[in-house]
Design a protein around this motif. Structure first.
Motif, PDB file in Angstrom:
ATOM      1  N   ASN A 154      -6.299  -5.195   7.265  1.00  0.00           N
ATOM      2  CA  ASN A 154      -6.626  -3.873   6.759  1.00  0.00           C
ATOM      3  C   ASN A 154      -5.521  -2.876   7.111  1.00  0.00           C
ATOM      4  OD1 ASN A 154      -9.096  -4.996   5.954  1.00  0.00           O
ATOM      5  ND2 ASN A 154     -10.068  -4.454   7.900  1.00  0.00           N
ATOM      6  N   LYS A 155      -5.406  -1.836   6.279  1.00  0.00           N
ATOM      7  CA  LYS A 155      -4.379  -0.820   6.492  1.00  0.00           C
ATOM      8  C   LYS A 155      -4.934   0.527   6.080  1.00  0.00           C
ATOM      9  CE  LYS A 155       0.533   0.104   5.727  1.00  0.00           C
ATOM     10  NZ  LYS A 155       1.784  -0.371   5.067  1.00  0.00           N
ATOM     11  N   SER A 156      -4.539   1.596   6.822  1.00  0.00           N
ATOM     12  CA  SER A 156      -5.002   2.947   6.527  1.00  0.00           C
ATOM     13  C   SER A 156      -3.817   3.903   6.534  1.00  0.00           C
ATOM     14  CB  SER A 156      -6.050   3.386   7.555  1.00  0.00           C
ATOM     15  OG  SER A 156      -6.518   4.686   7.268  1.00  0.00           O
ATOM     16  N   LEU A 157      -3.750   4.768   5.510  1.00  0.00           N
ATOM     17  CA  LEU A 157      -2.719   5.790   5.410  1.00  0.00           C
ATOM     18  C   LEU A 157      -3.383   7.151   5.279  1.00  0.00           C
ATOM     19  CD1 LEU A 157      -0.192   4.129   2.910  1.00  0.00           C
ATOM     20  CD2 LEU A 157      -0.069   4.177   5.391  1.00  0.00           C
ATOM     21  N   SER A 158      -2.740   8.178   5.842  1.00  0.00           N
ATOM     22  CA  SER A 158      -3.276   9.539   5.797  1.00  0.00           C
ATOM     23  C   SER A 158      -2.253  10.484   5.182  1.00  0.00           C
ATOM     24  CB  SER A 158      -3.642  10.026   7.202  1.00  0.00           C
ATOM     25  OG  SER A 158      -4.654   9.226   7.765  1.00  0.00           O
ATOM     26  N   LEU A 159      -2.761  11.590   4.613  1.00  0.00           N
ATOM     27  CA  LEU A 159      -1.900  12.586   3.983  1.00  0.00           C
ATOM     28  C   LEU A 159      -2.444  13.979   4.286  1.00  0.00           C
ATOM     29  CD1 LEU A 159       0.568  12.992   2.102  1.00  0.00           C
ATOM     30  CD2 LEU A 159      -1.032  13.045   0.188  1.00  0.00           C
ATOM     31  N   ASN A 164      -7.003  17.087   5.261  1.00  0.00           N
ATOM     32  CA  ASN A 164      -6.392  15.780   5.505  1.00  0.00           C
ATOM     33  C   ASN A 164      -7.286  14.693   4.912  1.00  0.00           C
ATOM     34  OD1 ASN A 164      -6.002  13.186   7.306  1.00  0.00           O
ATOM     35  ND2 ASN A 164      -4.148  14.406   7.587  1.00  0.00           N
ATOM     36  N   VAL A 165      -6.684  13.750   4.195  1.00  0.00           N
ATOM     37  CA  VAL A 165      -7.439  12.654   3.596  1.00  0.00           C
ATOM     38  C   VAL A 165      -6.826  11.327   4.038  1.00  0.00           C
ATOM     39  CG1 VAL A 165      -8.173  13.995   1.601  1.00  0.00           C
ATOM     40  CG2 VAL A 165      -6.046  12.690   1.483  1.00  0.00           C
ATOM     41  N   SER A 166      -7.661  10.294   4.115  1.00  0.00           N
ATOM     42  CA  SER A 166      -7.211   8.957   4.511  1.00  0.00           C
ATOM     43  C   SER A 166      -7.637   7.939   3.473  1.00  0.00           C
ATOM     44  CB  SER A 166      -7.787   8.567   5.876  1.00  0.00           C
ATOM     45  OG  SER A 166      -7.308   9.420   6.897  1.00  0.00           O
ATOM     46  N   CYS A 167      -6.725   7.015   3.188  1.00  0.00           N
ATOM     47  CA  CYS A 167      -6.984   5.911   2.268  1.00  0.00           C
ATOM     48  C   CYS A 167      -7.012   4.624   3.084  1.00  0.00           C
ATOM     49  CB  CYS A 167      -5.898   5.871   1.196  1.00  0.00           C
ATOM     50  SG  CYS A 167      -5.803   4.319   0.293  1.00  0.00           S
ATOM     51  N   SER A 168      -8.126   3.902   3.027  1.00  0.00           N
ATOM     52  CA  SER A 168      -8.269   2.645   3.760  1.00  0.00           C
ATOM     53  C   SER A 168      -8.287   1.479   2.775  1.00  0.00           C
ATOM     54  CB  SER A 168      -9.554   2.639   4.592  1.00  0.00           C
ATOM     55  OG  SER A 168      -9.521   3.668   5.557  1.00  0.00           O
ATOM     56  N   VAL A 169      -7.428   0.502   3.005  1.00  0.00           N
ATOM     57  CA  VAL A 169      -7.312  -0.669   2.133  1.00  0.00           C
ATOM     58  C   VAL A 169      -7.779  -1.899   2.907  1.00  0.00           C
ATOM     59  CG1 VAL A 169      -5.747  -2.129   0.807  1.00  0.00           C
ATOM     60  CG2 VAL A 169      -5.413   0.358   0.831  1.00  0.00           C
ATOM     61  N   SER A 170      -8.796  -2.575   2.372  1.00  0.00           N
ATOM     62  CA  SER A 170      -9.348  -3.777   3.007  1.00  0.00           C
ATOM     63  C   SER A 170      -8.899  -5.015   2.243  1.00  0.00           C
ATOM     64  CB  SER A 170     -10.879  -3.709   3.024  1.00  0.00           C
ATOM     65  OG  SER A 170     -11.325  -2.552   3.701  1.00  0.00           O
ATOM     66  N   HIS A 171      -8.441  -6.031   2.998  1.00  0.00           N
ATOM     67  CA  HIS A 171      -7.967  -7.271   2.373  1.00  0.00           C
ATOM     68  C   HIS A 171      -8.147  -8.424   3.350  1.00  0.00           C
ATOM     69  CE1 HIS A 171      -4.962 -10.030   0.421  1.00  0.00           C
ATOM     70  NE2 HIS A 171      -5.551  -9.520  -0.645  1.00  0.00           N
ATOM     71  N   VAL A 172      -8.235  -9.632   2.818  1.00  0.00           N
ATOM     72  CA  VAL A 172      -8.441 -10.812   3.663  1.00  0.00           C
ATOM     73  C   VAL A 172      -7.281 -11.037   4.621  1.00  0.00           C
ATOM     74  CG1 VAL A 172      -9.953 -11.976   2.012  1.00  0.00           C
ATOM     75  CG2 VAL A 172      -7.473 -12.290   1.848  1.00  0.00           C
ATOM     76  N   VAL A 175       0.835  -1.201   0.000  1.00  0.00           N
ATOM     77  CA  VAL A 175       0.000   0.000   0.000  1.00  0.00           C
ATOM     78  C   VAL A 175       0.871   1.252   0.000  1.00  0.00           C
ATOM     79  CG1 VAL A 175      -1.830   1.248   1.198  1.00  0.00           C
ATOM     80  CG2 VAL A 175      -1.781  -1.256   1.244  1.00  0.00           C
ATOM     81  N   THR A 176       0.595   2.176  -0.927  1.00  0.00           N
ATOM     82  CA  THR A 176       1.285   3.462  -0.980  1.00  0.00           C
ATOM     83  C   THR A 176       0.263   4.573  -1.190  1.00  0.00           C
ATOM     84  OG1 THR A 176       1.691   3.129  -3.347  1.00  0.00           O
ATOM     85  CG2 THR A 176       3.476   2.546  -1.840  1.00  0.00           C
ATOM     86  N   LEU A 177       0.572   5.747  -0.650  1.00  0.00           N
ATOM     87  CA  LEU A 177      -0.278   6.932  -0.787  1.00  0.00           C
ATOM     88  C   LEU A 177       0.629   8.104  -1.152  1.00  0.00           C
ATOM     89  CD1 LEU A 177      -3.129   8.201  -0.402  1.00  0.00           C
ATOM     90  CD2 LEU A 177      -2.499   8.631   1.977  1.00  0.00           C
ATOM     91  N   PHE A 178       0.334   8.776  -2.268  1.00  0.00           N
ATOM     92  CA  PHE A 178       1.232   9.836  -2.734  1.00  0.00           C
ATOM     93  C   PHE A 178       0.457  10.857  -3.557  1.00  0.00           C
ATOM     94  CE2 PHE A 178       1.221   6.282  -5.657  1.00  0.00           C
ATOM     95  CZ  PHE A 178       1.086   6.857  -6.904  1.00  0.00           C
ATOM     96  N   ARG A 179       1.104  11.977  -3.827  1.00  0.00           N
ATOM     97  CA  ARG A 179       0.515  13.045  -4.623  1.00  0.00           C
ATOM     98  C   ARG A 179       0.678  12.739  -6.103  1.00  0.00           C
ATOM     99  NH1 ARG A 179      -0.384  17.692  -1.500  1.00  0.00           N
ATOM    100  NH2 ARG A 179       0.548  17.577   0.586  1.00  0.00           N
ATOM    101  N   GLY A 180      -0.400  12.894  -6.849  1.00  0.00           N
ATOM    102  CA  GLY A 180      -0.357  12.715  -8.284  1.00  0.00           C
ATOM    103  C   GLY A 180      -0.271  14.056  -8.990  1.00  0.00           C
ATOM    104  N   SER A 181      -0.691  14.105 -10.224  1.00  0.00           N
ATOM    105  CA  SER A 181      -0.657  15.337 -11.006  1.00  0.00           C
ATOM    106  C   SER A 181      -1.950  16.121 -10.815  1.00  0.00           C
ATOM    107  CB  SER A 181      -0.458  15.007 -12.487  1.00  0.00           C
ATOM    108  OG  SER A 181      -1.505  14.178 -12.963  1.00  0.00           O
ATOM    109  N   ASN A 182      -1.888  17.431 -11.073  1.00  0.00           N
ATOM    110  CA  ASN A 182      -3.063  18.316 -11.017  1.00  0.00           C
ATOM    111  C   ASN A 182      -3.745  18.310  -9.661  1.00  0.00           C
ATOM    112  OD1 ASN A 182      -2.665  18.922 -13.772  1.00  0.00           O
ATOM    113  ND2 ASN A 182      -3.871  17.113 -14.375  1.00  0.00           N
ATOM    114  N   GLY A 183      -2.926  18.164  -8.598  1.00  0.00           N
ATOM    115  CA  GLY A 183      -3.480  18.222  -7.250  1.00  0.00           C
ATOM    116  C   GLY A 183      -4.199  16.969  -6.799  1.00  0.00           C
ATOM    117  N   SER A 184      -4.101  15.888  -7.544  1.00  0.00           N
ATOM    118  CA  SER A 184      -4.769  14.642  -7.167  1.00  0.00           C
ATOM    119  C   SER A 184      -3.943  13.870  -6.143  1.00  0.00           C
ATOM    120  CB  SER A 184      -5.018  13.769  -8.399  1.00  0.00           C
ATOM    121  OG  SER A 184      -3.783  13.381  -8.982  1.00  0.00           O
ATOM    122  N   ILE A 185      -4.621  12.966  -5.428  1.00  0.00           N
ATOM    123  CA  ILE A 185      -3.978  12.080  -4.467  1.00  0.00           C
ATOM    124  C   ILE A 185      -4.221  10.645  -4.919  1.00  0.00           C
ATOM    125  CG2 ILE A 185      -3.785  11.408  -2.057  1.00  0.00           C
ATOM    126  CD1 ILE A 185      -3.015  14.289  -2.599  1.00  0.00           C
TER     127      ILE A 185
END
Length: 276
Positions: free
Chosen positions: A225-230, A214-222, A156-166
């Motif tokens: 689970n993992k959550s990252l914030s930016l 602030n935004v959080s990405c939550s990843v669910s898997h068998v 799991v990775t969380l990063f800044r994309g182009s045009n202000g996207s996450i």
């Protein structure tokens, strides 16, 4: 334990059962009393689904049986994209045989005359498939199969994309992971199937609300689970003035700098002239 090639043991299942019947007829049966004390209580036919974590070890058992009453034990292994592999043990002459079995990580857990279970380890994605143990005993033929699935946790990775996207990415997972956001934004999610059966999920989001800091990405898997914030404001300079006001301020500061520079220059030349 010597190893030889038993063609009769490694043929398709129908021929295998015919051979078993002949072997049973050729061997003497135990008495009814001995049969009751054999401890053989296998299921007639059974299949089960089994999920294991990658890089661990798994042991697959045959139908329960007293090995003194077993005539032949055979494992059939069918993996994705590979020819069928067979491993067999024949009790009357205490010999083993195998065909098309090239993966050294799949083996008998111990000596098949002591324990006919199959061991896989460390488990890899390539070990997904169907494993079946067939036992031919004096009481009859019994089978137990396993549909084996290998679970792989996502990277799991969380990063800044182009045009202000996450961007939130859950890479190389089996089965595929699920991504959710807090708060909800305008998101585009793409799924990429990898050649080994794993799946990468990537979600790209934007937020029009200027109050979102602030935004959080939550990843669910068998596998867990993992959550990252930016922090969206991190590393961003917020201007307290409109752009036009800022230009005026810069112009005034530059003008003052020029005035000071002229004064210093005139003073310097005046000192030089006085010294002469």
């Amino acid at each position: 334990m010597p190893s030889t090639d038993f063609d009769c043991l490694l043929t398709p299942r129908t021929l295998f059962k015919n051979v078993i019947t002949k072997q049973i007829n050729a061997l003497s049966y135990s008495s009814p009393a001995e049969g009751k004390q054999s401890g053989l209580i296998p299921p007639a036919e059974g299949n089960t689904s089994l999920s294991v974590l990658v890089d661990t070890k798994v042991v697959l058992a045959c139908p329960p049986a007293s090995l003194t009453n077993v005539l032949i034990i055979r494992w059939d292994i069918n993996l994705r994209g590979k020819p069928s592999c067979s491993r067999a043990y024949r009790r009357d002459n205490n010999e083993t045989s195998e065909r098309n079995c090239t993966d050294e990580r799949i083996s008998w857990e111990s000596r098949p005359d002591l324990n006919p279970a199959l061991q896989i380890g460390p488990v890899a994605m390539t070990h997904e498939g169907y494993y079946r143990c067939e036992v031919a005993a004096q009481e009859g033929n019994f089978g137990l199969g396993y549909h084996l699935q290998v679970s792989v946790p996502p990277e799991v990775t969380l990063f800044r994309g182009s045009n202000g996207s996450i961007v939130c990415r859950a890479a190389a997972a089996n089965p595929a992971a699920q991504i959710s956001w807090t708060p909800q934004g305008d998101c585009d999610t793409v799924e990429q199937q990898l050649g080994n059966g794993a799946v990468t999920i990537q979600s790209t989001c934007q937020w029009e609300d200027s109050q979102v800091s602030n935004v959080s990405c939550s990843v669910s898997h068998v596998t867990g689970n993992k959550s990252l914030s930016l922090d969206l404001n991190q590393g961003i300079i917020t201007l307290e003035f409109p752009a036009s006001a800022l230009l005026i301020i810069l112009y005034v500061k530059f003008s003052l700098f020029l005035v000071i520079l002229v004064i210093v220059g005139c003073t310097y030349f005046q000192i030089i002239n006085d010294c002469r």
